[in-house]
Design an enzyme around this catalytic site. Structure first.
Site, PDB file in Angstrom:
ATOM      1  N   GLY A  46      29.360  50.278  43.411  1.00 49.09           N
ATOM      2  CA  GLY A  46      29.902  51.490  42.809  1.00 49.09           C
ATOM      3  C   GLY A  46      30.224  51.231  41.354  1.00 49.09           C
ATOM      4  O   GLY A  46      30.301  50.078  40.909  1.00 49.09           O
ATOM      5  N   GLN A  51      34.348  52.354  33.178  1.00 49.30           N
ATOM      6  CA  GLN A  51      33.917  50.951  33.085  1.00 49.30           C
ATOM      7  C   GLN A  51      32.850  50.742  32.014  1.00 49.30           C
ATOM      8  O   GLN A  51      32.650  49.622  31.561  1.00 49.30           O
ATOM      9  CB  GLN A  51      33.391  50.456  34.441  1.00 49.30           C
ATOM     10  CG  GLN A  51      34.474  50.345  35.500  1.00 49.30           C
ATOM     11  CD  GLN A  51      33.901  49.839  36.806  1.00 49.30           C
ATOM     12  OE1 GLN A  51      33.356  50.593  37.592  1.00 49.30           O
ATOM     13  NE2 GLN A  51      33.992  48.537  37.029  1.00 49.30           N
ATOM     14  N   LEU A 100      33.246  44.885  39.078  1.00 49.69           N
ATOM     15  CA  LEU A 100      32.395  44.477  37.957  1.00 49.69           C
ATOM     16  C   LEU A 100      33.222  44.259  36.681  1.00 49.69           C
ATOM     17  O   LEU A 100      32.787  43.540  35.789  1.00 49.69           O
ATOM     18  CB  LEU A 100      31.309  45.526  37.716  1.00 49.69           C
ATOM     19  CG  LEU A 100      30.315  45.711  38.882  1.00 49.69           C
ATOM     20  CD1 LEU A 100      29.415  46.905  38.615  1.00 49.69           C
ATOM     21  CD2 LEU A 100      29.503  44.455  39.126  1.00 49.69           C
ATOM     22  N   GLU A 142      36.744  53.179  43.413  1.00 47.53           N
ATOM     23  CA  GLU A 142      36.122  53.837  42.253  1.00 47.53           C
ATOM     24  C   GLU A 142      37.042  54.883  41.636  1.00 47.53           C
ATOM     25  O   GLU A 142      37.164  54.971  40.412  1.00 47.53           O
ATOM     26  CB  GLU A 142      34.791  54.482  42.644  1.00 47.53           C
ATOM     27  CG  GLU A 142      33.707  53.520  43.089  1.00 47.53           C
ATOM     28  CD  GLU A 142      33.551  52.315  42.195  1.00 47.53           C
ATOM     29  OE1 GLU A 142      33.737  52.421  40.965  1.00 47.53           O
ATOM     30  OE2 GLU A 142      33.261  51.240  42.731  1.00 47.53           O
ATOM     31  N   HIS A 145      39.698  53.753  39.306  1.00 51.27           N
ATOM     32  CA  HIS A 145      39.286  53.500  37.922  1.00 51.27           C
ATOM     33  C   HIS A 145      39.545  54.723  37.032  1.00 51.27           C
ATOM     34  O   HIS A 145      39.804  54.583  35.836  1.00 51.27           O
ATOM     35  CB  HIS A 145      37.788  53.163  37.848  1.00 51.27           C
ATOM     36  CG  HIS A 145      37.449  51.734  38.175  1.00 51.27           C
ATOM     37  ND1 HIS A 145      37.833  50.683  37.380  1.00 51.27           N
ATOM     38  CD2 HIS A 145      36.742  51.193  39.192  1.00 51.27           C
ATOM     39  CE1 HIS A 145      37.367  49.545  37.901  1.00 51.27           C
ATOM     40  NE2 HIS A 145      36.715  49.829  39.010  1.00 51.27           N
TER      41      HIS A 145
HETATM   42 NI    NI Z   1      35.709  48.326  40.060  1.00 47.40          NI
END
Ligand code: NI
Length: 175
Positions: A46, A51, A100, A142, A145
Site C-alpha cells: 500500500g 509518502q 516504506l 494507509e 498516513h
Molecule cells: Ni506506511
C-alpha cells in the site's frame, strides 16, 4: 513515474492531508499512476499520497501477488480517496507491520479487527466495504498516513519493534 518516498523524521509525513475535491482529472490520474509505479517498484502492499509528498487524502493498496508475502489473503487492488473508517467492534488484533517510510524496521501493532470503510475511487464513485484481518490492517495503516500517523506511533510494546533482519519476522509487507 517512480517517486521518492519520504522517510520518518520528515515533517511532511506528519501533516493532516487535504481532501480531494475534483475527480476524474488528469492530475489525479497522474498521481495514481505515480503511486502505482512507486508501490510496485518497492514491492509495497500500500501507499499513501503523503509518502510521495502529495498532501492529499489518497491511498492505494492491494496487489497481493507480492512475492514477499505469498500467503497473504487476497486484498483487491483499491484506490481509496477521502476515506472514512468505522470500527465494527472494540476488538483489536495485533500484527507485524512495516512501512516504506520506515525502511528496515518492523513493529507489532494493534489495530481494529473489523471495520467498515468508505470513500471514493478516482472517478468519484462511492466505495464501501466491510473487512477484517489483513485487509483491515492495511486500510488502517494507509489511512493513518493521511492524518500524519506512522505505525511506530501505534506500538504499545516497544520490545516488539526492531530491525527486520534481527527480528526474523516471516513475510511482512511494507505499506
Ligand atoms: Ni506506511
Amino acid at each position: 513515474m517512480i517517486r521518492e518516498i519520504l522517510r520518518m523524521g520528515d515533517p511532511r509525513l506528519l501533516r493532516v492531508a487535504q481532501p480531494v475535491t475534483e475527480f476524474g482529472t488528469p492530475q489525479l490520474a497522474a498521481l495514481l499512476q505515480d503511486m502505482r509505479d512507486t508501490m510496485a517498484h518497492l514491492d509495497g502492499a500500500g501507499l499513501a499520497a503523503p509518502q510521495i509528498d502529495v498532501d492529499l487524502r489518497v491511498v492505494i493498496f492491494g496487489g497481493m501477488s507480492n512475492p514477499r508475502y505469498p500467503d497473504a489473503p487476497a486484498v483487491p487492488d483499491t484506490v481509496l480517496i477521502n476515506p472514512e473508517l468505522v470500527p465494527l467492534a472494540d476488538e483489536e488484533e495485533a500484527g507485524w507491520e512495516g512501512c516504506l517510510s520506515v525502511p528496515g524496521l518492523r513493529g507489532w501493532v494493534p489495530r481494529w479487527k473489523r471495520l467498515r470503510y468508505a470513500g471514493c475511487d478516482e472517478t468519484g464513485r462511492r466505495l464501501e466495504r466491510t473487512v477484517e484481518g489483513f485487509h483491515a490492517r492495511v486500510v488502517q495503516h494507509e489511512c493513518d498516513h493521511l492524518d500524519g500517523i506512522l505505525y511506530p506511533m501505534r506500538i504499545r510494546d516497544f520490545r516488539l519493534f526492531g530491525f527486520t533482519d534481527v527480528l526474523n519476522v516471516p513475510g511482512v509487507v511494507d505499506e
